[in-house]
Design an enzyme around this catalytic site. Structure first.
Site, short mmCIF file in Angstrom:
data_model
loop_
_atom_site.label_atom_id
_atom_site.label_comp_id
_atom_site.label_asym_id
_atom_site.label_seq_id
_atom_site.Cartn_x
_atom_site.Cartn_y
_atom_site.Cartn_z
N ARG A 177 -12.38 4.02 2.15
CA ARG A 177 -11.90 4.19 3.54
C ARG A 177 -12.08 5.61 4.06
O ARG A 177 -11.24 6.14 4.80
CB ARG A 177 -10.43 3.76 3.68
CG ARG A 177 -10.13 2.35 3.29
CD ARG A 177 -10.91 1.30 4.09
NE ARG A 177 -10.80 0.03 3.38
CZ ARG A 177 -11.73 -0.40 2.52
NH1 ARG A 177 -12.86 0.26 2.31
NH2 ARG A 177 -11.56 -1.53 1.89
N SER A 227 -4.19 -2.94 7.88
CA SER A 227 -3.41 -2.34 6.79
C SER A 227 -3.14 -0.88 7.14
O SER A 227 -4.07 -0.12 7.39
CB SER A 227 -4.19 -2.39 5.49
OG SER A 227 -4.42 -3.73 5.14
N GLU A 297 -3.95 4.82 5.96
CA GLU A 297 -5.36 4.51 6.23
C GLU A 297 -5.59 4.69 7.73
O GLU A 297 -6.62 5.22 8.17
CB GLU A 297 -5.66 3.06 5.83
CG GLU A 297 -7.06 2.61 6.20
CD GLU A 297 -7.37 1.20 5.72
OE1 GLU A 297 -6.90 0.80 4.64
OE2 GLU A 297 -8.11 0.50 6.44
#
Ligand SMILES: Cc1cc2nc3c(=O)[nH]c(=O)nc-3n(C[C@H](O)[C@H](O)[C@H](O)COP(=O)(O)OP(=O)(O)OC[C@H]3O[C@@H](n4cnc5c(N)ncnc54)[C@H](O)[C@@H]3O)c2cc1C
Length: 306
Positions: A177, A227, A297
């Site tokens: 990520r 998320s 994230e």
């Protein structure tokens, strides 16, 4: 003439008038449906226009921010100063042999579907990721065992000097990520994915299976940013949040999803402050209970409200 008017006039020399907006409400462009206004919101229609805007930004010291589909961003209630660049008009997708080439304003879901139509395998993992190609490269987006890093051959970017440059995938430091795209000040304008020929039915079966998993596990009926936290080494963020009895906890209109503990949903007219307070509450609770740091994230940008 005030400074804002001067910048507006300069932008009109570079980008078509209908593609330059002033004081644009950003929440209309974000998955969370949160966030204040952008001073300027522009939607260029060519790489040259982007290059010229970067040069203007350098010469006149005007900051700019890239906004893809807004599916991994929380923008604060005070909005964003300077220019927000959105590449929705640059969304062409085509194939050359076993590669799929997509401009960065195209949705990665559409690139994945396009690959299916061309009987090319490799982008199945992306069939439910609601971002643009540019945002997917920036985040090295991934799901169910696949990620951009596995299939990206190279990208074209407009670099911080306003020059169009080819970058090989290996030069982008794609990792879990993350990438070096923001460190370099690059704007991704196009990506070339190296795929493999496969049977249509086999690719479709994988995509249908992943879509079913996603729809049954994620609270897609509410605005969210996916998320919120990265997977901490050795743990699953969702499981830690679940085991901390945080599901259903809310601050203002933001709530830790009861369906998927890793998601925070905008249940009832949340503000960005509600969201950020709830994220911090989750991080603190999990740290106190399990001693694990949850790293975000999702990116939080913009100004606080005065
Ligand atoms: C319901 C839901 C499910 C999700 N599922 C997944 C998943 O399975 N896997 C996953 O990895 N993510 C998932 N996400 C998160 C998100 O979709 C991805 O991170 C996606 O790649 C973000 O793309 P975007 O276009 O929305 O980027 P944005 O949110 O608009 O921006 C993200 C960052 O990328 C930068 N950026 C955007 N475009 C460019 C560009 N052209 N050049 C340079 N920088 C750029 C922005 O400045 C920003 O810093 C999910 C989100 C939601 C809401």
């Amino acid at each position: 003439m005030n400074k804002k008017q001067k910048i507006y006039n300069k932008l009109l020399e570079l980008v078509k008038e209908e593609n330059v907006k002033v004081d644009e409400m950003l929440r209309d462009h974000l998955y969370t449906k949160l966030g204040g206004k952008a001073d300027f919101f522009i939607t260029p229609t060519s790489y040259e226009e982007i290059q010229n805007v970067v040069k203007l930004s350098n010469e006149d010291n005007i900051p700019f921010t890239l906004l893809g589909n807004g599916s991994n961003l929380i923008i604060k209630d005070g909005g964003i100063r300077g220019i927000v660049i959105n590449l929705k008009h640059l969304d062409a997708i085509y194939s050359e042999g076993n590669t799929v080439v997509a401009q960065s304003g195209a949705r990665i879901i559409d690139a994945s579907r396009y690959a299916l139509d061309k009987k090319l395998s490799g982008l199945e993992f992306a069939c439910g990721i609601p971002g643009t190609v540019g945002g997917a490269l920036y985040m090295n987006a991934g799901a169910y065992g696949g990620e951009i890093k596995d299939v990206l051959d190279y990208a074209y970017v407009v670099d911080k000097h306003g020059t169009l440059v080819k970058r090989l995938a290996a030069e982008l430091d794609l990792d879990y990520r993350t990438s070096n795209i923001s460190d370099n000040g690059d704007i991704v304008v196009e990506a070339t994915f190296q795929l493999k020929p496969a049977k249509y039915e086999d690719i479709k079966e994988v995509m249908d299976d992943l879509t079913f998993k996603r729809e049954s596990k994620q609270p897609l009926e509410y605005p969210s940013c996916g998320s919120v936290f990265k997977r901490p080494p050795g743990y699953f963020a969702g499981k830690l949040i679940q085991d901390s009895d945080l599901q259903g906890t809310n601050i203002g209109g933001a709530e830790v999803s009861k369906k998927h503990a890793g998601f925070i949903i905008n249940k009832d007219n949340a503000t960005t402050s509600d969201y950020i307070s709830l994220i911090e509450h989750v991080q603190k609770t999990v740290k106190d209970k399990f001693g694990v740091d949850l790293e975000r994230e999702v990116r939080i940008i913009g100004d606080d409200k005065d």
